[in-house]
Scaffold this active site. Sequence first.
Site, PDB file in Angstrom:
ATOM      1  N   HIS A  99      22.405 125.188 133.041  1.00  0.00           N
ATOM      2  CA  HIS A  99      21.245 124.309 133.167  1.00  0.00           C
ATOM      3  C   HIS A  99      21.678 122.865 133.325  1.00  0.00           C
ATOM      4  CE1 HIS A  99      22.213 125.086 128.927  1.00  0.00           C
ATOM      5  NE2 HIS A  99      21.927 123.809 128.715  1.00  0.00           N
ATOM      6  N   HIS A 101      20.654 119.086 132.688  1.00  0.00           N
ATOM      7  CA  HIS A 101      19.758 118.215 131.924  1.00  0.00           C
ATOM      8  C   HIS A 101      19.414 116.987 132.768  1.00  0.00           C
ATOM      9  CE1 HIS A 101      20.508 119.876 127.746  1.00  0.00           C
ATOM     10  NE2 HIS A 101      21.605 120.312 128.338  1.00  0.00           N
TER      11      HIS A 101
HETATM   12  P1  AMP Z   1      22.905 122.886 125.984  1.00  0.00           P
HETATM   13  O1  AMP Z   1      23.390 122.348 124.660  1.00  0.00           O
HETATM   14  O2  AMP Z   1      23.413 122.071 127.163  1.00  0.00           O
HETATM   15  O3  AMP Z   1      23.157 124.371 126.126  1.00  0.00           O
HETATM   16  O4  AMP Z   1      21.344 122.648 125.967  1.00  0.00           O
HETATM   17  C1  AMP Z   1      20.410 123.621 125.640  1.00  0.00           C
HETATM   18  C2  AMP Z   1      19.090 122.921 125.624  1.00  0.00           C
HETATM   19  O5  AMP Z   1      18.067 123.896 125.663  1.00  0.00           O
HETATM   20  C3  AMP Z   1      18.841 122.064 124.367  1.00  0.00           C
HETATM   21  O6  AMP Z   1      18.623 120.718 124.748  1.00  0.00           O
HETATM   22  C4  AMP Z   1      17.605 122.715 123.747  1.00  0.00           C
HETATM   23  O7  AMP Z   1      16.733 121.780 123.177  1.00  0.00           O
HETATM   24  C5  AMP Z   1      16.976 123.430 124.925  1.00  0.00           C
HETATM   25  N1  AMP Z   1      16.159 124.580 124.612  1.00  0.00           N
HETATM   26  C6  AMP Z   1      16.496 125.642 123.834  1.00  0.00           C
HETATM   27  N2  AMP Z   1      15.480 126.527 123.777  1.00  0.00           N
HETATM   28  C7  AMP Z   1      14.479 126.021 124.545  1.00  0.00           C
HETATM   29  C8  AMP Z   1      13.176 126.462 124.884  1.00  0.00           C
HETATM   30  N3  AMP Z   1      12.668 127.627 124.433  1.00  0.00           N
HETATM   31  N4  AMP Z   1      12.417 125.686 125.694  1.00  0.00           N
HETATM   32  C9  AMP Z   1      12.914 124.515 126.150  1.00  0.00           C
HETATM   33  N5  AMP Z   1      14.141 124.051 125.877  1.00  0.00           N
HETATM   34  C10 AMP Z   1      14.924 124.786 125.076  1.00  0.00           C
END
Ligand code: AMP
Length: 139
Positions: A99, A101
């Site tokens: 993903h 950001h």
């Molecule tokens: P990463 O640390 O780069 O893997 O980021 C994962 C991101 O996913 C974090 O910023 C979380 O806040 C976000 N996240 C996790 N679960 C959800 C969800 N159900 N809906 C939206 N964002 C999410």
Amino acid sequence: MSNCIFCKIVAGEIPSVKLYEDELVFAFLDIAPINFGHVLVIPKEHHESASSIPEAVAGRMMKVGSRLGIALKRALDYDAYNLHLADGKAAGQVVMHAHLHVVPRGVDDDFRWNWRQLQYADGAAAELAGKVMEKFKLD
Ligand code: AMP
Ligand code: ZN
């Protein structure tokens, strides 16, 4: 992938606040934003690593992410945005569906990346670059 939270979001099995969707990518609000409006852009197909995302999909992620960054600036009066992608647990990847950001930024938002600036010894940069490029593959 059956047990992936982001695949479930794409399938509508887990709720999300969607901003954009096309045949390749899906964009929605991060549930725990760095700043309000923080968006995640993901490939619809499950890929754990950014390195396995097909070029057309990766290109779409970058285009959608940067255009959403501009929309965040215009709509919410931000000054700038960061595009950030963590590939691998040691890099901070928590959700193992790649993903991008999109983090909207303000000049006084009090958020600082924990960035440091090391220095190469004489000749070390060229030696390191040579080693890396021996392993580099584009296919
Ligand atoms: P990463 O640390 O780069 O893997 O980021 C994962 C991101 O996913 C974090 O910023 C979380 O806040 C976000 N996240 C996790 N679960 C959800 C969800 N159900 N809906 C939206 N964002 C999410
Ligand atoms: Zn997935």
